[in-house]
Design an enzyme around this catalytic site. Structure first.
Site, PDB file in Angstrom:
ATOM      1  N   HIS A  65       0.463   4.702   4.479  1.00 18.53           N
ATOM      2  CA  HIS A  65       0.093   5.190   2.886  1.00 18.53           C
ATOM      3  C   HIS A  65       0.508   6.521   2.723  1.00 18.53           C
ATOM      4  O   HIS A  65       1.057   6.963   1.571  1.00 18.53           O
ATOM      5  CB  HIS A  65      -1.395   4.952   2.921  1.00 18.53           C
ATOM      6  CG  HIS A  65      -2.082   3.660   3.158  1.00 18.53           C
ATOM      7  ND1 HIS A  65      -3.338   3.396   3.146  1.00 18.53           N
ATOM      8  CD2 HIS A  65      -1.193   2.470   3.172  1.00 18.53           C
ATOM      9  CE1 HIS A  65      -3.453   2.135   3.362  1.00 18.53           C
ATOM     10  NE2 HIS A  65      -2.385   1.488   3.441  1.00 18.53           N
ATOM     11  N   SER A  74       0.909  -1.281   0.024  1.00 19.25           N
ATOM     12  CA  SER A  74      -0.037  -0.038  -0.023  1.00 19.25           C
ATOM     13  C   SER A  74       0.993   1.507   0.035  1.00 19.25           C
ATOM     14  O   SER A  74       0.661   2.340  -0.626  1.00 19.25           O
ATOM     15  CB  SER A  74      -0.942   0.132   1.158  1.00 19.25           C
ATOM     16  OG  SER A  74      -1.882  -1.018   1.051  1.00 19.25           O
TER      17      SER A  74
END
Length: 283
Positions: free
Chosen positions: A259, A195
């Site tokens: 992220h 991610s």
């Protein structure tokens, strides 16, 4: 002397009389004109030498209109063929290699191979786990969502920066997200997933499209609004992580800080590359 037949050029035939009784030399009739052909003369015979002729009709003469049309068509075909050969075609080898690496590691885990040493253990991290953990995934849902965005945004980056660009972006942003997760998450956690690398591709795909080209500006605007929404959601989730925690299938918690760190690493990477001196031009 018996008449001798010879094949003439352009599908016509000519009858050459070698002294038939009562006939003189052949005469031109209508618009047909006798021309001496390029072929070698027939071998000599006791009756004498025989010469090959061809008949050309003046009806098939030079036509400027047809010549001009044919010339234009041939030139257009050459231009199109040259443009197709010189057109740069991206094969996306870098993107597909990253997708394949993620699939191989996940398949190995599903086949009961021990891939836990590849995950990043916050309690006792190993140096190589910062790299290997970005190819590991907990569930198929976790993997499929990351592969979808990797495929879409990886191709966008590879179109502009090539294989080295997309692979470098994936590794730098993925490792950046893993480092942030280690520093800002629980010491008892285990980090894995692509991610952070995917969010890095989000940011880089927008920045590499920025130029004075109108088409690329439109691309940047479309991609930018999507990336902005994703980053804004991650900021909200990270700010409220102590209230409600987002949980994936299988009970794994989403690391929003990874992220955001991946996206930030992508921005820093582009800024550093933009400061590098340009390659000298070849004269």
């Amino acid at each position: 002397e018996a008449p001798a037949r010879r094949r003439a050029c352009r599908g016509h035939s000519a009858l050459l009389s070698g002294g038939l009784p009562g006939r003189g030399k052949a005469r031109t009739q209508g618009r047909e004109v006798l021309h001496r052909g390029r072929s070698k003369p027939a071998p000599s015979s006791p009756q004498g030498k025989r010469t090959r002729f061809c008949i050309r009709s003046t009806n098939s003469g030079f036509n400027p209109a047809n010549y001009g049309i044919n010339y234009a068509i041939n030139k257009a075909a050459e231009v199109v063929d040259g443009a197709l050969k010189s057109k740069k075609r991206t094969s996306y080898n870098g993107t597909f290699a990253l997708v394949l690496a993620n699939l191989v590691v996940f398949a190995a885990g599903q086949l009961k191979f021990n891939i836990q040493p590849l995950m990043l253990y916050h309690m006792k991290p190993q140096w190589y786990q910062f790299l290997t953990s970005i190819f590991c995934h907990a569930t198929w849902q976790h993997l499929s969502s990351n592969l979808f965005f990797l495929y879409i945004f990886g191709k966008l980056v590879e179109e502009e920066e090539g294989v080295v660009g997309v692979v470098t972006t994936y590794l730098v942003c993925g490792i950046g997200g893993a480092i942030a997760s280690l520093l800002l998450s629980s010491k008892h956690a285990i980090s894995l997933g692509a991610s952070g690398a995917v969010f890095g591709l989000f940011a880089v795909s927008v920045l590499v499209k920025l130029s004075f080209n109108p088409k690329k500006l439109i691309e940047s605007a479309i991609l930018g609004q999507f990336v902005y929404q994703q980053v804004a959601n991650e900021v909200k989730m990270q700010a409220g992580r102590f209230g409600t925690k987002q949980v994936m299938a299988g009970g794994s918690q989403v690391s929003h800080v990874a992220h955001l760190a991946g996206a930030l690493a992508g921005v820093i990477l582009i800024l550093l590359i933009s400061r590098l001196p340009a390659a000298p031009s070849r004269s």
